[in-house]
Design an enzyme around this catalytic site. Structure first.
Site, PDB file in Angstrom:
ATOM      1  N   HIS A 232       0.842  -1.196   0.000  1.00 16.21           N
ATOM      2  CA  HIS A 232       0.000   0.000   0.000  1.00 16.21           C
ATOM      3  C   HIS A 232       0.881   1.252   0.000  1.00 16.21           C
ATOM      4  O   HIS A 232       1.755   1.392   0.850  1.00 16.21           O
ATOM      5  CB  HIS A 232      -0.891   0.027   1.250  1.00 16.21           C
ATOM      6  CG  HIS A 232      -1.723  -1.196   1.427  1.00 16.21           C
ATOM      7  ND1 HIS A 232      -2.271  -1.536   2.642  1.00 16.21           N
ATOM      8  CD2 HIS A 232      -2.090  -2.171   0.562  1.00 16.21           C
ATOM      9  CE1 HIS A 232      -2.967  -2.668   2.517  1.00 16.21           C
ATOM     10  NE2 HIS A 232      -2.847  -3.072   1.257  1.00 16.21           N
TER      11      HIS A 232
ATOM     12  N   TYR B  21       4.025   2.214  13.463  1.00 10.38           N
ATOM     13  CA  TYR B  21       4.359   3.245  12.480  1.00 10.38           C
ATOM     14  C   TYR B  21       3.749   4.587  12.879  1.00 10.38           C
ATOM     15  O   TYR B  21       2.617   4.675  13.345  1.00 10.38           O
ATOM     16  CB  TYR B  21       3.936   2.851  11.062  1.00 10.38           C
ATOM     17  CG  TYR B  21       2.508   2.411  10.884  1.00 10.38           C
ATOM     18  CD1 TYR B  21       1.540   3.258  10.354  1.00 10.38           C
ATOM     19  CD2 TYR B  21       2.116   1.110  11.213  1.00 10.38           C
ATOM     20  CE1 TYR B  21       0.241   2.843  10.164  1.00 10.38           C
ATOM     21  CE2 TYR B  21       0.800   0.684  11.034  1.00 10.38           C
ATOM     22  CZ  TYR B  21      -0.133   1.557  10.509  1.00 10.38           C
ATOM     23  OH  TYR B  21      -1.436   1.151  10.325  1.00 10.38           O
TER      24      TYR B  21
END
Length: 472
Positions: free
Chosen positions: A73, A136
């Site tokens: 992605h 993240y």
């Protein structure tokens, strides 16, 4: 992990531009370990181009089993990836428009490594240990309006050598059905907003940057910079650069009550609104300023670091705008002088007078260099493309400074008319019969070009630009 304790922070570039690997110092003993996962001051001072990307959200993806596979992605924001526990095999594919579209980088990441993933680079991973916590940081909040780009994990062109075969692991149906590289629509660059697009500089910027879906050329009719609704007028996180080519430039009218109000609205209030938006959204703000921020009393060219001391209202508003923009974390201020472009300007006026047989009187005690809007546009683009250090740059034509009278004589000469028809007069003599307010002008408008030349940009000599204007 014991063998990794005590190592120094190191940063390594990869074949994908902007994709940066970090080896993190991990400190531990028999009780466990500790690391600074993201330490802004240390990491942005490594000497590698690791941006101060301004994270706003921290996410954790916990994975029970070995072989959990996710991706590929590409998101419209930057991402800083690390592992809290466990270990992954990571694969990144450049899905941005450009020469490196389709480039692949793979590596293993455990708790002692991190990787910065720039906007538009496809991100994926496969867990190599159970109970892996993949973390993240991102510099934008998730939005249903955001545009993503995807690539199939099994794409033959990327040819990622997954450590665990994809036909033996759990993959979501969505990931299985993402397109092959040949069918991927590359992620476009972050948007550029150009204000004042119908002005002389705005038209030169359109010629220089071209028409692209990611560039918005706006006028006051479609984007009012003084509107209280400006913060909601765009999804600003989609923009990487705002080029403010809109300004109030009627220097004499600015000395009237109405003109003063309009000048401050356009050159200060609107600039403050753009500065606030740029700061809040991590946007680079490019602002075009003027020699009028100086009083013209200096002997020799003005440097970007010289203190401002404007004489009139117009110069005061430009100096105020400069001060506002200077505190935006990502900014370029381009100071220029004696601008010539596609529209009414001094050169066109002189040509018209020459052709009509009129012998003009022209000021001979103001000195500077002509600046063609094509040079401003080229210089501006150069700074952006080179990622030049943020700050103030002077952009004018190069060559020997001239007075306005000397420029006028040169215009007469290159258009085939007698330059002796131009008569030089002092500023006081020129405006002696004026009936309305007259703004004070700096006598010295020469700007030093050293800073922008140090970046590799060399402005065209003003005399050459003038000759080329009439030879085309």
């Amino acid at each position: 992990m014991a063998t990794e304790f005590g190592k120094n922070l190191t940063v390594t570039t990869t074949p994908i531009p902007g994709l940066i690997v970090l080896d993190l110092p991990v400190h531990g003993d028999s009780r466990g370990w500790f690391k600074e996962n993201w330490q802004r001051q240390k990491m942005t001072a490594t000497g590698i181009d690791l941006p101060d990307f301004g994270p706003v959200q921290n996410n954790i993806s916990f994975n029970d089993a070995v072989g959990t596979t996710r991706g590929i992605h590409a998101e419209p924001w930057d991402k800083y990836v690390s592992v809290a526990t466990g270990r992954i095999f990571g694969a990144w594919v450049d899905l941005r428009e450009g020469d490196t579209f389709g480039a692949v980088y793979t590596t293993e990441i455990d708790a002692s490594k991190a990787i910065f993933v720039p906007r538009g680079v496809g991100n994926s991973y496969q867990t190599l240990e159970p109970d892996t916590a993949y973390t993240y940081l991102v510099n934008d909040h998730w939005s249903p309006a955001a545009t993503y780009t995807f690539l199939n994990l099994a794409d033959e062109t990327a040819a990622i050598d997954w450590p665990i075969p994809l036909d033996t692991v759990e993959i979501s149906e969505k990931d299985k059905n993402h397109p092959r590289l040949a069918d991927v629509i590359p992620m476009a660059p972050k948007k550029i907003l150009v204000t004042g697009a119908n002005g002389q500089l705005g038209r030169a910027l359109r010629d220089e940057f071209g028409d692209h879906p990611w560039i918005d050329y706006t006028t006051r009719d479609d984007l009012d910079l003084t509107s209280p609704d400006l913060p909601a007028a765009r999804r600003w996180r989609d923009y990487g650069t705002i080029i403010n080519a809109a300004a109030y430039t009627r220097v004499d009218t600015a000395e009237t009550p109405d003109g003063r109000t309009d000048a401050w609205a356009a050159n200060v209030t609107a600039v403050a609104a753009l500065a606030r938006i740029a700061t809040e959204n991590g946007i680079t703000l490019v602002h075009v300023s003027s020699d009028y921020v100086f009083d013209g009393t200096k002997t020799g060219p003005y440097a970007p670091t010289d203190p401002v001391s404007p004489l009139g209202v117009y110069g005061q508003t430009k100096a105020a705008g400069d001060a506002i923009v200077s505190v935006v974390p990502r900014h370029y201020i381009l100071r220029t002088s004696w601008v010539i472009g596609d529209g009414p300007n001094f050169v066109r006026t002189m040509v018209s007078l020459a052709q009509r047989g009129i012998n003009p009187t022209v000021v001979n005690d103001q000195t500077g260099r002509l600046t063609f809007t094509t040079d401003i546009a080229r210089g501006l683009k150069h700074l952006l493309e080179r990622n030049a250090p943020y700050g103030i740059y002077n952009v004018t034509g190069s060559g020997e400074p001239q007075s306005w009278a000397e420029v006028a004589a040169e215009v007469f000469a290159v258009t085939g008319h007698d330059p002796q028809r131009v008569t030089g007069v002092t500023t006081e003599q020129y405006f002696a019969s004026a009936t309305g307010p007259i703004a004070p002008r700096p006598r010295n408008s020469v700007l030093d070009l050293g800073e922008i030349e140090a970046t590799g940009f060399h402005p065209t000599a003003a005399a050459d630009s003038l000759s080329r204007l009439f030879s085309s």
